[in-house]
Motif scaffolding. Structure first.
Motif, PDB file in Angstrom:
ATOM      1  N   PRO A 394       0.806  -1.227   0.000  1.00 32.19           N
ATOM      2  CA  PRO A 394       0.000   0.000   0.000  1.00 32.19           C
ATOM      3  C   PRO A 394       0.837   1.274   0.000  1.00 32.19           C
ATOM      4  CG  PRO A 394      -0.889  -1.599   1.549  1.00 32.19           C
ATOM      5  CD  PRO A 394       0.421  -2.145   1.078  1.00 32.19           C
ATOM      6  N   GLN A 395       1.962   1.266   0.656  1.00 31.59           N
ATOM      7  CA  GLN A 395       2.782   2.482   0.715  1.00 31.59           C
ATOM      8  C   GLN A 395       3.424   2.818  -0.620  1.00 31.59           C
ATOM      9  OE1 GLN A 395       3.296  -0.285   2.477  1.00 31.59           O
ATOM     10  NE2 GLN A 395       5.461  -0.894   2.529  1.00 31.59           N
ATOM     11  N   GLY A 402      -3.165   2.979  -8.057  1.00 33.01           N
ATOM     12  CA  GLY A 402      -2.379   1.821  -7.667  1.00 33.01           C
ATOM     13  C   GLY A 402      -0.895   2.123  -7.583  1.00 33.01           C
ATOM     14  N   ALA A 403      -0.066   1.113  -7.875  1.00 33.51           N
ATOM     15  CA  ALA A 403       1.381   1.215  -7.692  1.00 33.51           C
ATOM     16  C   ALA A 403       1.994   2.230  -8.646  1.00 33.51           C
ATOM     17  CB  ALA A 403       2.024  -0.149  -7.911  1.00 33.51           C
ATOM     18  N   HIS A 404       2.894   3.058  -8.134  1.00 30.24           N
ATOM     19  CA  HIS A 404       3.607   4.023  -8.964  1.00 30.24           C
ATOM     20  C   HIS A 404       4.419   3.295 -10.033  1.00 30.24           C
ATOM     21  CE1 HIS A 404       2.564   7.588  -6.695  1.00 30.24           C
ATOM     22  NE2 HIS A 404       2.896   6.996  -5.567  1.00 30.24           N
ATOM     23  N   PRO A 438      -5.481  11.285 -11.051  1.00 29.28           N
ATOM     24  CA  PRO A 438      -5.253  12.699 -10.733  1.00 29.28           C
ATOM     25  C   PRO A 438      -3.799  13.151 -10.851  1.00 29.28           C
ATOM     26  CG  PRO A 438      -5.364  11.455  -8.714  1.00 29.28           C
ATOM     27  CD  PRO A 438      -5.582  10.472  -9.833  1.00 29.28           C
ATOM     28  N   PHE A 439      -2.964  12.415 -11.613  1.00 28.48           N
ATOM     29  CA  PHE A 439      -1.583  12.827 -11.925  1.00 28.48           C
ATOM     30  C   PHE A 439      -0.719  12.972 -10.668  1.00 28.48           C
ATOM     31  CE2 PHE A 439      -4.271  15.175 -15.186  1.00 28.48           C
ATOM     32  CZ  PHE A 439      -4.201  14.160 -16.123  1.00 28.48           C
ATOM     33  N   GLU A 440      -0.850  12.022  -9.763  1.00 25.99           N
ATOM     34  CA  GLU A 440      -0.039  12.038  -8.545  1.00 25.99           C
ATOM     35  C   GLU A 440       1.303  11.353  -8.817  1.00 25.99           C
ATOM     36  OE1 GLU A 440      -3.698  11.760  -5.320  1.00 25.99           O
ATOM     37  OE2 GLU A 440      -2.510   9.998  -5.768  1.00 25.99           O
ATOM     38  N   ILE A 441       2.379  11.998  -8.431  1.00 30.91           N
ATOM     39  CA  ILE A 441       3.706  11.441  -8.664  1.00 30.91           C
ATOM     40  C   ILE A 441       4.528  11.480  -7.373  1.00 30.91           C
ATOM     41  CG2 ILE A 441       3.711  12.067 -11.103  1.00 30.91           C
ATOM     42  CD1 ILE A 441       5.476  14.449 -10.447  1.00 30.91           C
ATOM     43  N   PRO A 442       5.482  10.540  -7.210  1.00 30.76           N
ATOM     44  CA  PRO A 442       6.253  10.453  -5.959  1.00 30.76           C
ATOM     45  C   PRO A 442       7.589  11.183  -6.009  1.00 30.76           C
ATOM     46  CG  PRO A 442       6.589   8.479  -7.230  1.00 30.76           C
ATOM     47  CD  PRO A 442       5.670   9.344  -8.059  1.00 30.76           C
TER      48      PRO A 442
END
Length: 621
Positions: A394-395, A402-404, A438-442
């Motif tokens: 999950p992290q 889902g997974a990056h 939503p275009f989330e990036i790490p």
């Protein structure tokens, strides 16, 4: 003595048990097919099928629960029990008819009952002929048995509706009924997960019969009713013979062609790493004429690999892109063939083609494979391994999908380092997701701004960063020198510039072939011929010398000569591109939307013919 407030739970259980019994009858009717299954698979049919059974039971509970709510408000004068019994009897007959009809239709047609029989309402002779060999006596007995079984189950499980407990007010009783009614939302959508339930959730086996048996028939019929594209063909522009002739001309191979340097591979059986990039519009890819600096790694690969500059997505959704890329099959103007498993099971698939050539296969996706019914399509394709969201921590996931992407690529590298047997080539499909809303990036943003376009641009940059990082590590692996990498988008995007729904710019995507398996003289080549996602499978298989005859809607984009065109579908319309320009057409208005000055009337007719013939093919699947 039963409590009135337990009535709703018992009623739901009644339908659930009835559907489990119907599933057992289906397996018993098809004894030969059932006998070929392992006991663990039979258990899986009931276990996985319970999800759709519960969803259907919840739909059937809505009206009785509303009646009970009204009865609790109105008091004893309201004939709640009689109305619920009448409704249950009617629905019991309907469900039993569907169940019995499905038993024989599955034997004859090989798919579970849906709206297909409605196509024969204007052809009663065909309906009679279809049922001519059916064991009507046996089916009638099963129908009667189902009705008796339903009556017994209702009597034993549900029984009479108890009266309200003494001192328990109507308002409080109504509130309890309302709460239980609201709880139906959970089984209705199959749980609390992000993606509502669909056929993919019960597809669990490599054996089609087991997957089919797990499907709930009333649910399948209702789902089919809600889907369009059941016929007749609404895209009929000309006589079928004329349309077929025009399409055949589009795919005609050149009489002569210069085939020097045609083969770009230096090994006959390379590994194939097929990477599908979420929403990678050509407008953000510098090597295809888009913005510079957003995809530096993909652009670098384009300079050292084989770049196709005029490739277009066949549709505007991921599920449509998957079918076009992996099966070489055109999209439909509304809906998608992937929503109809009995049709997708008849499509060719790269995983199947490579398996026949001795390859092992794997599919990697950081999200939920149940999304848009993708799992049923992939299970039918016969992938040896499916990896999805539940297989990642999950992290390592964003808040929505889902997974990056870099996590996905790390997993692929780890698995490939442990591949067995070591000498067997692999066909690996990887589908990214971080460049989806939503275009989330790490990683920190590369480009300024908080607008949707800025967020999208940064997400494309992140996926390109993850891709470059992955390929640099892959290039140091022993399997790299014998690997062909295919990089292509699942679809384009309106952003940036908010391209119109039908605009060719929205559908323009990159296609790059790279990897250690390329011949040195092939590196740096640019292919300007027009093509679509439906051409990728044929191009790939032809390069490997594998059969591509089943991919009838694809062309080899590396073969010189021939017609240069791309066809795509948007909602209720199509686009047709060639070196002469682009034309778009609206099916609802039955008119051209836009047309470049150099586009001849013949190109409009070709697009109409392609739409007519391809949709007719879809209807016949």
């Amino acid at each position: 003595m039963r409590n009135r407030f337990a009535f709703q739970s018992w009623y739901f259980l009644f339908w659930l048990v009835f559907f489990v019994a119907a599933k057992a009858i289906f397996l018993g009717y098809h004894t030969a097919k059932t006998a070929a299954l392992a006991w663990s698979t039979v258990r899986g049919i009931f276990g996985y099928g319970l999800q759709l059974d519960a969803s259907t039971a919840a739909y059937l509970c809505i009206i009785p629960f509303l009646l009970l709510l009204g009865g609790n408000l109105a008091g004893s004068r309201f004939p709640t029990d009689r109305l619920i019994r009448f409704y249950t009897a009617v629905m019991g007959v309907v469900v039993s008819v569907l169940t019995v009809a499905d038993l024989e239709l599955y034997r004859a047609w090989g798919f579970r009952l849906d709206t297909t029989p409605l196509q024969y309402l204007d052809s009663p002779a065909e309906m009679v002929a279809s049922a001519g060999s059916a064991p009507l006596g046996l089916l009638g007995g099963i129908f009667g048995g189902l009705l008796v079984l339903g009556w017994v189950l209702y009597t034993k499980i549900v029984g009479r509706l108890p009266t309200l407990p003494a001192g328990f007010g109507r308002a409080r009783a109504a509130l309890v009924s309302l709460l239980l009614l609201a709880l139906l939302v959970v089984p209705l959508r199959g749980g609390l997960q992000q993606i509502p339930i669909n056929q993919s959730d019960v597809y669990f086996s490599s054996q089609p019969f087991a997957n089919h048996a797990a499907v709930n028939v009333p649910w399948n019929v209702l789902n089919s009713l809600l889907l369009k594209n059941s016929g007749p063909n609404p895209y009929h522009f000309m006589p079928d013979s004329t349309a077929q002739r025009l399409v055949k001309q589009l795919y005609a191979a050149p009489a002569t062609a210069n085939l020097s340097n045609y083969n770009i591979l230096r090994t006959p059986r390379p590994n194939v790493l097929f990477i599908i990039l979420e929403s990678f519009t050509a407008k953000f890819v510098g090597s295809t004429g888009g913005e510079q600096g957003v995809t530096p790694n993909l652009d670098s690969l384009a300079r050292t690999g084989v770049l196709f500059t005029n490739v277009y997505a066949s549709g505007d959704r991921s599920q449509k892109g998957l079918v076009a890329l992996l099966s070489g099959y055109p999209n439909q103007p509304t809906g998608s063939i992937i929503k109809v498993p009995r049709k997708t099971e008849k499509l060719p698939h790269l995983a199947r083609s490579f398996k026949q050539a001795g390859y092992r296969s794997a599919y990697y996706y950081g999200g939920e494979l149940a999304f848009a019914n993708m799992k049923s399509y992939l299970v039918a394709a016969g992938y040896d391994q499916l990896t999805e969201r539940a297989d990642f921590a999950p992290q390592d996931q964003n808040s929505k999908w889902g997974a990056h992407d870099h996590v996905l690529f790390n997993r692929i590298l780890t698995d490939l380092s442990q591949k067995k047997p070591p000498g067997q080539p692999f066909f690996l499909t990887a589908f990214t997701l971080s460049s989806h809303e939503p275009f989330e990036i790490p990683i920190p943003k590369k480009f300024p701004g908080t607008s949707e376009t800025a967020l999208f641009r940064n997400s494309i940059y992140y996926t390109d960063w993850a891709l470059g990082r992955f390929l640099r590590q892959a290039s140091r692996q022993p399997w790299w020198e014998n690997t062909l990498v295919v990089l292509v988008a699942d679809h384009g995007h309106p952003l940036p510039d908010n391209s119109a729904n039908e605009s060719p710019a929205k559908f323009h995507i990159p296609l790059v072939l790279a990897g250690g398996a390329l011949r040195p003289e092939a590196r740096g080549r640019t292919i300007t011929a027009f093509g679509a996602q439906t051409d990728v499978a044929t191009t790939l298989l032809t390069q490997l010398g594998l059969p591509s005859n089943d991919y009838t809607w694809g062309r080899d984009l590396l073969r010189p000569g021939g017609n240069s065109f791309a066809f795509y579908n948007f909602n209720d319309g199509f686009g047709m591109l060639s070196p002469a320009g682009a034309v778009t057409y609206d099916h609802v208005a039955r008119r051209v939307i836009s047309r470049d000055a150099g586009v001849p009337d013949a190109q409009v007719r070709q697009g109409q013919a392609y739409q007519q013939v391809s949709f007719e093919d879809y209807l016949r699947k």
